[in-house]
Design an enzyme around this catalytic site. Structure first.
Site, PDB file in Angstrom:
ATOM      1  N   HIS A 371       0.816  -1.215   0.000  1.00  0.00           N
ATOM      2  CA  HIS A 371       0.000   0.000   0.000  1.00  0.00           C
ATOM      3  C   HIS A 371       0.849   1.265   0.000  1.00  0.00           C
ATOM      4  O   HIS A 371       2.048   1.251   0.289  1.00  0.00           O
ATOM      5  CB  HIS A 371      -0.958   0.001   1.197  1.00  0.00           C
ATOM      6  CG  HIS A 371      -0.275   0.023   2.541  1.00  0.00           C
ATOM      7  ND1 HIS A 371       0.025   1.195   3.206  1.00  0.00           N
ATOM      8  CD2 HIS A 371       0.150  -0.982   3.350  1.00  0.00           C
ATOM      9  CE1 HIS A 371       0.604   0.916   4.365  1.00  0.00           C
ATOM     10  NE2 HIS A 371       0.688  -0.408   4.479  1.00  0.00           N
ATOM     11  N   CYS A 390       2.722  -5.339   6.767  1.00  0.00           N
ATOM     12  CA  CYS A 390       2.428  -5.064   5.364  1.00  0.00           C
ATOM     13  C   CYS A 390       3.567  -4.275   4.718  1.00  0.00           C
ATOM     14  O   CYS A 390       4.449  -3.755   5.392  1.00  0.00           O
ATOM     15  CB  CYS A 390       1.105  -4.325   5.235  1.00  0.00           C
ATOM     16  SG  CYS A 390      -0.329  -5.366   5.617  1.00  0.00           S
TER      17      CYS A 390
END
Length: 484
Positions: A371, A390
């Protein structure tokens, strides 16, 4: 009448000697039951049979790798079928000088020659006593260029002179952190992937004081990992090297995109994964995982719940099975038990959302994705292992341009309009892209080996498996012929 048995040939004695030098290949000779030369005089036939079994086991490990299965390491991919053993075993038994065959097998893996040179240098450094310690700076203060320090400056000078030829040729003296020493420190920092500013702070001190034995283990692991390693897909694919914190998008032999990434901190390590990127979400909301909520956000809510509201965080509770939004300023956050966190937290889409403006979805059981991030300045940091698992991307829009190729009706202009709308929108990609999150602390660039810290301890786990006490000889293929 007793029939005298022939003494072993010089070629077989060379083979035995070569097997005893397996440490130069990152393997432990003790794992292969290599027979002693003295046994050749007592029973040449038995000695030769033992030598053949050991040679087959060594060839197998040099060609196919010794470590094959480790928990939670799907990134370790081998294609042993592409490198059949039979031709090598035939050559072993037919060769007039089988030691040369062992040499060829030891150099067959990609970058093996450079890694072996680095391993030899690292082993020599360990044999010479390792590196002299450099006392760390007290507190959080860095050792600044121009500073005078009678304890740390001489220690730094001695340490860097051991690995920097320019400084070793003219090491200087004294207690002042002078320009030649600063230049050597900058070269060291650049080689370690640190910010090459000459300031010796926490990360630089840690790198300077890393034990020489650690490099030996990392290089042994790097050699074994490359043996029979499966080639990357011919199709467009993504590789994220976790220790180097680096993203590469390739197609065939072409690199289409590279960028820095932020990966999981050691306490929340990014898992190694083989997945496929198959969707994009614009203007994502962030459904905060419970662990993040209680460990990261709870202290912030305790300090200033209104500021958290202004950052788009919403708090929900469940009443009679229904989710109800709660005003964060009405909650006694100090009384919340982190071990029984009672709320669900979401962050609205927007420029300050933790996921940024784009989320790249690659379905997996670990809920890991790539992201955007609003904290762009963090990519300038040399150590970028501080996410919750992440992958944060330095160049999300450039990746978006690539993944939108082939998506009917989509281009950057349309994507920009969707982003500007602030509406959460999903897009399934017409062509998914394989993604490999992998762990390799050694990289060869221009014939030189660069190492990064073993931030998750996975190299240590691999090294333990590499040195597991079981002998390979018992698993060697049976043979019906001897060595020449």
């Amino acid at each position: 009448m007793v029939v005298a048995q022939a003494a072993p040939s010089p070629a077989l004695l060379r083979l035995a000697d070569r097997l005893r030098r397996l440490e130069e290949d990152g393997l432990d000779p003790r794992a292969y039951a290599i027979p002693a030369d003295a046994e050749a005089e007592r029973d040449p036939a038995a000695w030769q049979a033992s030598l053949l079994r050991a040679s087959i086991a060594v060839l197998t490990d040099l060609l196919h790798g010794r470590v094959h299965d480790l928990p939670n390491r799907p990134d370790l991919r081998r294609d042993t079928a592409a490198l059949p053993l039979s031709p090598w075993l035939t050559q072993l038994q037919a060769s007039p000088d089988p030691a040369t065959l062992i040499d060829r097998a030891a150099l067959l893996a990609p970058e093996a020659a450079a890694l072996k040179r680095a391993l030899a240098a690292a082993r020599a450094r360990v044999a010479a006593g390792g590196f002299p310690p450099v006392p760390p700076t007290p507190g959080t203060d860095a050792l600044e260029p121009g500073a005078t320090d009678p304890l740390r400056v001489p220690a730094l000078r001695a340490r860097l002179a051991m690995t920097d030829p320019l400084l070793a040729a003219n090491p200087g003296a004294g207690d002042t952190y002078d320009e030649p020493l600063v230049a050597a420190a900058r070269r060291f920092q650049a080689g370690e992937g640190l910010e090459a500013d000459g300031r010796i702070g926490r990360l630089s001190f840690a790198a300077l004081n890393r034990p020489a034995e650690a490099a030996v283990r990392q290089l042994r692991v790097a050699l074994d990992m490359r043996r029979a390693a499966a080639p990357p897909p011919a199709e467009r694919h993504i590789e994220v090297n976790i220790p180097f914190q680096w993203f590469t998008l390739s197609e065939g032999n072409r690199t289409l995109l590279e960028m820095a990434v932020i990966v999981g901190k050691p306490a929340r390590a990014t898992p190694m994964l083989l997945v496929r990127l198959n969707a994009v979400q614009f203007n994502p909301q962030w459904g905060v995982p419970e662990r993040n909520a209680r460990e990261d956000l709870l202290p912030r809510f305790r300090r200033d719940p209104r500021a958290m509201m202004e950052k788009g965080f919403r708090v929900y509770s469940y009443v009679d099975g229904q989710r109800v939004e709660v005003d964060p300023t009405t909650i006694n956050w100090a009384a919340i038990n982190p071990q029984r966190f009672p709320y669900v937290i979401r962050q609205d889409a927007g420029d300050i959302n933790a996921l940024g403006r784009i989320k790249f979805i690659m379905p997996n059981t670990e809920d890991i994705y790539m992201h955007d991030t609003p904290d762009r300045h963090l990519f300038r940091r040399p150590d970028r292992a501080f996410s919750s698992g992440c992958i944060r991307l330095e160049k999300p829009m450039e990746l978006l341009d690539v993944v939108l190729q082939g998506a009917p009706g989509w281009d950057r202009a349309r994507a920009d309009r969707v982003l500007a709308s602030r509406v959460t929108t999903g897009l399934a990609l017409p062509r998914s892209i394989p993604v490999r999150l992998h762990y390799a602390t050694a990289r060869v660039e221009g014939g030189q080996v660069r190492l990064r810290p073993d931030i998750y301890g996975l190299d240590e786990a691999y090294a333990r498996a590499l040195d597991a006490g079981r002998s390979r000889v018992a698993n060697a293929s049976p043979v019906n012929a001897g060595l020449r």
